[in-house]
Design a protein around this motif. Sequence first.
Motif, PDB file in Angstrom:
ATOM      1  N   ARG A 646       0.832  -1.210   0.000  1.00 30.57           N
ATOM      2  CA  ARG A 646       0.000   0.000   0.000  1.00 30.57           C
ATOM      3  C   ARG A 646       0.864   1.256   0.000  1.00 30.57           C
ATOM      4  O   ARG A 646       0.563   2.240  -0.711  1.00 30.57           O
ATOM      5  CB  ARG A 646      -0.920   0.002   1.229  1.00 30.57           C
ATOM      6  CG  ARG A 646      -2.048  -0.985   1.174  1.00 30.57           C
ATOM      7  CD  ARG A 646      -3.172  -0.504   0.266  1.00 30.57           C
ATOM      8  NE  ARG A 646      -4.038   0.468   0.927  1.00 30.57           N
ATOM      9  CZ  ARG A 646      -4.638   1.483   0.313  1.00 30.57           C
ATOM     10  NH1 ARG A 646      -4.407   1.702  -0.975  1.00 30.57           N
ATOM     11  NH2 ARG A 646      -5.440   2.302   0.972  1.00 30.57           N
ATOM     12  N   LEU A 647       1.929   1.255   0.783  1.00 32.15           N
ATOM     13  CA  LEU A 647       2.799   2.428   0.849  1.00 32.15           C
ATOM     14  C   LEU A 647       3.526   2.646  -0.473  1.00 32.15           C
ATOM     15  O   LEU A 647       3.719   3.792  -0.904  1.00 32.15           O
ATOM     16  CB  LEU A 647       3.807   2.268   1.984  1.00 32.15           C
ATOM     17  CG  LEU A 647       3.243   2.297   3.403  1.00 32.15           C
ATOM     18  CD1 LEU A 647       4.353   2.087   4.418  1.00 32.15           C
ATOM     19  CD2 LEU A 647       2.513   3.612   3.676  1.00 32.15           C
ATOM     20  N   THR A 648       3.946   1.571  -1.117  1.00 32.75           N
ATOM     21  CA  THR A 648       4.613   1.687  -2.417  1.00 32.75           C
ATOM     22  C   THR A 648       3.710   2.382  -3.428  1.00 32.75           C
ATOM     23  O   THR A 648       4.137   3.284  -4.154  1.00 32.75           O
ATOM     24  CB  THR A 648       5.012   0.298  -2.923  1.00 32.75           C
ATOM     25  OG1 THR A 648       5.933  -0.300  -2.000  1.00 32.75           O
ATOM     26  CG2 THR A 648       5.661   0.379  -4.296  1.00 32.75           C
ATOM     27  N   THR A 649       2.459   1.969  -3.471  1.00 34.21           N
ATOM     28  CA  THR A 649       1.491   2.602  -4.382  1.00 34.21           C
ATOM     29  C   THR A 649       1.251   4.051  -4.004  1.00 34.21           C
ATOM     30  O   THR A 649       1.191   4.935  -4.860  1.00 34.21           O
ATOM     31  CB  THR A 649       0.164   1.823  -4.356  1.00 34.21           C
ATOM     32  OG1 THR A 649       0.403   0.466  -4.744  1.00 34.21           O
ATOM     33  CG2 THR A 649      -0.850   2.444  -5.289  1.00 34.21           C
ATOM     34  N   ALA A 650       1.125   4.317  -2.692  1.00 37.62           N
ATOM     35  CA  ALA A 650       0.831   5.672  -2.238  1.00 37.62           C
ATOM     36  C   ALA A 650       1.958   6.645  -2.568  1.00 37.62           C
ATOM     37  O   ALA A 650       1.716   7.851  -2.787  1.00 37.62           O
ATOM     38  CB  ALA A 650       0.571   5.663  -0.732  1.00 37.62           C
ATOM     39  N   LEU A 651       3.195   6.163  -2.626  1.00 38.36           N
ATOM     40  CA  LEU A 651       4.334   7.049  -2.894  1.00 38.36           C
ATOM     41  C   LEU A 651       4.477   7.428  -4.359  1.00 38.36           C
ATOM     42  O   LEU A 651       5.261   8.329  -4.701  1.00 38.36           O
ATOM     43  CB  LEU A 651       5.627   6.381  -2.407  1.00 38.36           C
ATOM     44  CG  LEU A 651       5.883   6.461  -0.899  1.00 38.36           C
ATOM     45  CD1 LEU A 651       7.034   5.563  -0.504  1.00 38.36           C
ATOM     46  CD2 LEU A 651       6.166   7.905  -0.478  1.00 38.36           C
ATOM     47  N   ASP A 652       3.743   6.757  -5.242  1.00 40.03           N
ATOM     48  CA  ASP A 652       3.785   7.129  -6.659  1.00 40.03           C
ATOM     49  C   ASP A 652       3.351   8.587  -6.819  1.00 40.03           C
ATOM     50  O   ASP A 652       2.270   8.981  -6.379  1.00 40.03           O
ATOM     51  CB  ASP A 652       2.849   6.229  -7.479  1.00 40.03           C
ATOM     52  CG  ASP A 652       3.505   4.904  -7.829  1.00 40.03           C
ATOM     53  OD1 ASP A 652       4.729   4.793  -7.692  1.00 40.03           O
ATOM     54  OD2 ASP A 652       2.772   3.982  -8.226  1.00 40.03           O
ATOM     55  N   GLY A 653       4.193   9.380  -7.457  1.00 41.53           N
ATOM     56  CA  GLY A 653       3.859  10.784  -7.685  1.00 41.53           C
ATOM     57  C   GLY A 653       4.197  11.703  -6.537  1.00 41.53           C
ATOM     58  O   GLY A 653       4.035  12.925  -6.656  1.00 41.53           O
ATOM     59  N   VAL A 654       4.647  11.177  -5.401  1.00 36.49           N
ATOM     60  CA  VAL A 654       5.019  12.009  -4.263  1.00 36.49           C
ATOM     61  C   VAL A 654       6.469  12.438  -4.426  1.00 36.49           C
ATOM     62  O   VAL A 654       7.362  11.612  -4.610  1.00 36.49           O
ATOM     63  CB  VAL A 654       4.834  11.252  -2.935  1.00 36.49           C
ATOM     64  CG1 VAL A 654       5.363  12.078  -1.755  1.00 36.49           C
ATOM     65  CG2 VAL A 654       3.368  10.909  -2.715  1.00 36.49           C
ATOM     66  N   GLU A 655       6.719  13.736  -4.386  1.00 40.56           N
ATOM     67  CA  GLU A 655       8.059  14.255  -4.568  1.00 40.56           C
ATOM     68  C   GLU A 655       8.821  14.226  -3.248  1.00 40.56           C
ATOM     69  O   GLU A 655       8.322  14.682  -2.220  1.00 40.56           O
ATOM     70  CB  GLU A 655       8.008  15.689  -5.102  1.00 40.56           C
ATOM     71  CG  GLU A 655       7.455  15.789  -6.512  1.00 40.56           C
ATOM     72  CD  GLU A 655       7.536  17.208  -7.060  1.00 40.56           C
ATOM     73  OE1 GLU A 655       8.137  18.069  -6.370  1.00 40.56           O
ATOM     74  OE2 GLU A 655       7.012  17.455  -8.164  1.00 40.56           O
ATOM     75  N   VAL A 656      10.036  13.664  -3.299  1.00 47.40           N
ATOM     76  CA  VAL A 656      10.882  13.616  -2.108  1.00 47.40           C
ATOM     77  C   VAL A 656      12.151  14.406  -2.389  1.00 47.40           C
ATOM     78  O   VAL A 656      12.546  14.611  -3.543  1.00 47.40           O
ATOM     79  CB  VAL A 656      11.224  12.159  -1.728  1.00 47.40           C
ATOM     80  CG1 VAL A 656       9.978  11.405  -1.294  1.00 47.40           C
ATOM     81  CG2 VAL A 656      11.915  11.429  -2.879  1.00 47.40           C
ATOM     82  N   ASP A 657      12.807  14.837  -1.315  1.00 47.74           N
ATOM     83  CA  ASP A 657      13.957  15.726  -1.441  1.00 47.74           C
ATOM     84  C   ASP A 657      15.238  14.956  -1.165  1.00 47.74           C
ATOM     85  O   ASP A 657      15.428  14.417  -0.080  1.00 47.74           O
ATOM     86  CB  ASP A 657      13.819  16.879  -0.440  1.00 47.74           C
ATOM     87  CG  ASP A 657      14.920  17.919  -0.617  1.00 47.74           C
ATOM     88  OD1 ASP A 657      15.559  17.912  -1.676  1.00 47.74           O
ATOM     89  OD2 ASP A 657      15.132  18.700   0.328  1.00 47.74           O
ATOM     90  N   GLY A 658      16.112  14.898  -2.165  1.00 42.80           N
ATOM     91  CA  GLY A 658      17.414  14.266  -1.982  1.00 42.80           C
ATOM     92  C   GLY A 658      17.587  13.039  -2.845  1.00 42.80           C
ATOM     93  O   GLY A 658      16.685  12.210  -2.961  1.00 42.80           O
ATOM     94  N   ALA A 659      18.795  12.918  -3.454  1.00 40.43           N
ATOM     95  CA  ALA A 659      19.063  11.789  -4.342  1.00 40.43           C
ATOM     96  C   ALA A 659      19.007  10.474  -3.584  1.00 40.43           C
ATOM     97  O   ALA A 659      18.511   9.461  -4.096  1.00 40.43           O
ATOM     98  CB  ALA A 659      20.431  11.964  -5.006  1.00 40.43           C
ATOM     99  N   GLY A 660      19.523  10.471  -2.351  1.00 44.43           N
ATOM    100  CA  GLY A 660      19.493   9.246  -1.569  1.00 44.43           C
ATOM    101  C   GLY A 660      18.090   8.796  -1.265  1.00 44.43           C
ATOM    102  O   GLY A 660      17.777   7.594  -1.308  1.00 44.43           O
ATOM    103  N   VAL A 661      17.208   9.744  -0.974  1.00 43.08           N
ATOM    104  CA  VAL A 661      15.816   9.401  -0.690  1.00 43.08           C
ATOM    105  C   VAL A 661      15.158   8.837  -1.947  1.00 43.08           C
ATOM    106  O   VAL A 661      14.405   7.857  -1.881  1.00 43.08           O
ATOM    107  CB  VAL A 661      15.038  10.631  -0.186  1.00 43.08           C
ATOM    108  CG1 VAL A 661      13.622  10.226   0.240  1.00 43.08           C
ATOM    109  CG2 VAL A 661      15.767  11.288   0.978  1.00 43.08           C
ATOM    110  N   GLU A 662      15.451   9.445  -3.086  1.00 40.60           N
ATOM    111  CA  GLU A 662      14.889   8.941  -4.343  1.00 40.60           C
ATOM    112  C   GLU A 662      15.349   7.516  -4.617  1.00 40.60           C
ATOM    113  O   GLU A 662      14.571   6.669  -5.058  1.00 40.60           O
ATOM    114  CB  GLU A 662      15.282   9.867  -5.491  1.00 40.60           C
ATOM    115  CG  GLU A 662      14.626  11.240  -5.424  1.00 40.60           C
ATOM    116  CD  GLU A 662      15.137  12.175  -6.510  1.00 40.60           C
ATOM    117  OE1 GLU A 662      16.072  11.771  -7.236  1.00 40.60           O
ATOM    118  OE2 GLU A 662      14.611  13.298  -6.614  1.00 40.60           O
TER     119      GLU A 662
END
Length: 889
Positions: A646-662
């Motif tokens: 569920r979390l994997t799907t929810a993170l689609d399209g959510v912008e995160v800050d930092g190359a490591g986080v991406e």
Amino acid sequence: MMTTGSTEIVDTPHHSDAVPRRSLAARIGRIAFLVVAAIVVVAVAAAFFVTWTIQRSFPQTEGEIPLDGLQAEVTVQRDALGVPTITADSTDDLFYAQGFVHAQDRFFEMDFRRHVTAGRVAEMFGESQAGTDAFLRTLGWRTVAEAEVAAMDDVTLGYYEAYSDGVNAYLQSRSGAELSLEYAVIGMQNPDYTPEPWEPADSVAWLKAMAWDLRTNIEDETERALLAAQLADGSDAATTRQTLDELYPDYPFDENPVIVPEISRVPAVGTDAEPAAFSADDDGAEMQHAVTTIDWREASDVIEAASLLVGDVGEGIGSNSWVVSGDLTASGMPLLANDPHLGASLPSVWYQVQLKCSEVTAECPFDVGGFSFSGLPGIVIGHNSQVAWGFTNLTTDVTDLYVERIEGDQYWRDGALVPLETSTETIKVAGGDDIELTIRSTVHGPIISGLTDDFTAIAETPEPGLAAGGAGLTPPGGDGSEYALSLRWTALDPGTSATAIFALSTAQDFDDFRRAASLFDVPAQNLIYADVEGNIGYQAPGRLPVRGAGDGWLPQPGWDSAYDWTGFIPFEELPVSYNPGSGYIVTANNAIVTEDYDYFLTRDWDYGYRAARIVDLIERRAAAAPLTAQGMRDIQMDSEMWIGKRLTTALDGVEVDGAGVEDAVDLLRSWNAQNTASSAAAAYANVLWSNLVQNMFAERDEPLPIGGQGRLFTVVSALLDDPSNRLWANPQLGVTSMDEMLAFSAEEAYDELSALQGTNVEAWKWGDLHAITLTSDTLGSSGIAPIEALFNRGPYAVGGGASIVNATGWDLGTSYATTTVPSMRMVVDLADFDDSTWIHLTGASGHAFHEHYTDQPADWAAGTQRPWASSTKAVDAAARQTLVLTPAR
């Protein structure tokens, strides 16, 4: 003066008193040699002493031992894991020998357990345990156990007495450190301590300990009452109730399965009629039948107390079990799988053993093997020559808290003051003064406020919790009155579970099995069944209360008898299933029945994610190919994390800050959602989940409870479908929306995990983060590192997780380390019992440094099970050591 390296050398004058430099160096060298030699001598002596102390407690497992009290020779064959098969001519000798063998391998564990169940731990470990003793004395487990022993039939009492005689025979042959290394350590602090003779009540009381560990919802009930008081400060009653309902939602009946969707028609226990065969209507759906009704025949704090028993009460206490019929298997016969989830402990709570009468007769009816508790005669879970059975926690509500209105030595009851029941106990303290304890009880049970912070807090501000529960009652009494909290619990009434163990071991068919289930009152368990005739079944046993005005979801007003229990559900009206048309029965602490069942059972089921996954795997695998025992073992190790998907799907399209986080978020996109020990994505998914939950609920000006992860799966999943819900905003964190909360948590998770395992996201490993350290329940937590090193083992990398089939639970917000575990795993093959397999967490021995102390954890962590030899031929072939117990002459 000059220096060489870091050594300072002083030039001395050349006169007669001067010491030549060579002589000084030689002297220093000689002194150094003598110091080193002394250290070596001390080290060797210490090592010799420790080795001698350790090894002299190891039991004799070969040859002969003459014993007073035996009628004939008894053979004890041990396999490569030290698992014993005991064969005797009579039940007296059989259980005598089981007591002797349990004491050989696990006496310190047995001794410690009986002190816990009797509230006498301070006698062993001093004043630090006096608070726990006070709590356990108030519950009165030992007193109830003594009442159960007094009510036993002569045959069952004989089993317990023979077992006690066997334990005591071992105690007569050894003392102190000869019994166990722990006694050598305890003797340094408490030199006067000597174990007492074993008694039947010592055995029976352990069932009360297990019932406490499996009591289910008392923590949720307490948590809700405290939360209601917190919310009442700034909310009206309707808003308070809405928040409680959001945080404690109902079971998702539309998504996850129930154990018995259709109740089977079976004859009443003890009748001659055969169970009805499965029947179906024109659509192929199983028909629901009415069942015959008969009258039921009644025959320091909470967490600290429970942690002394079998590990902390935390996420993961539960279990899986399932049985599939021969219609779905390669052999054409049933397969039965079970893995109870309990707190991690060293040694394991379970002890593998087989008990065999040399000739099975009415007088000596046992040919049974499986998992026992050290300190308790018989087999708790396993199989005999005809049937196999398994347990999971029923998860029904068998504990209720009552708010009492007290005036002096009386309490209010239906408008009148009635006397409190009082008794006095003396807590003896090693190295300290005795402590006098006064226990007060009402009609509901013992008063437990004043013993723990949470229970005391409820008693101090009870009204909001009662109001949120819908009571809305004005309490009686005036300014001189005070509130107290009492506990109503089925296990505090004498019962018959101590007898049920032997009825299960000798059951030959489903009717016998149900008769045994009717005796198994606490802890309330789901019982699954299979037999060599190809039948499978399920029975809900236990003493399950029928409530009056309340439902036990929140504390109830003790001053109004309308909220009392009115009785117990008749056994013949409890859910039962026999050869269901689906071909399988799955229990995983999920809801037992649909909402139209005639009786209220609980609102606090496990939320069914494990059950749903097991059902899905059985159906998909059976559709592809007939099921095998290896397939059952594979299902037991399934580690799919439902909320991770569920979390994997929810993170689609959510912008995160930092190359490591991406990079970390990218791990999830190709993840199979399996929490395997080597998985980097699983490590990130669990750390992300932990941060998300804490940011949503704990990191607030007014923290909301976290609690069990299965419940949170349901809560957060619903919120993911409701992006505008107020719970996504957290002003304390500067978060105002769902996407912001997800991004903030993803970034925090990366920071946390990179600090723990480095910035190379591909190198992260869930198993290292989630590792288990096996910790001795007593000296392993002493705080003295050298002593802890003697008894503790690990860490071991493990997979799985919370609310996952491979249920290795962890304390969200505290640590990712494994705290609750599949305490054992077994797969019983009804086509050939010798093809069955088993494993448990640690090993047969409770002796530190013994070869069988921790020879099973590596296999347990890997999901490997060991062969379970059952037939005489297989047992003989597997035997590595044989001990003969003989009558003393």
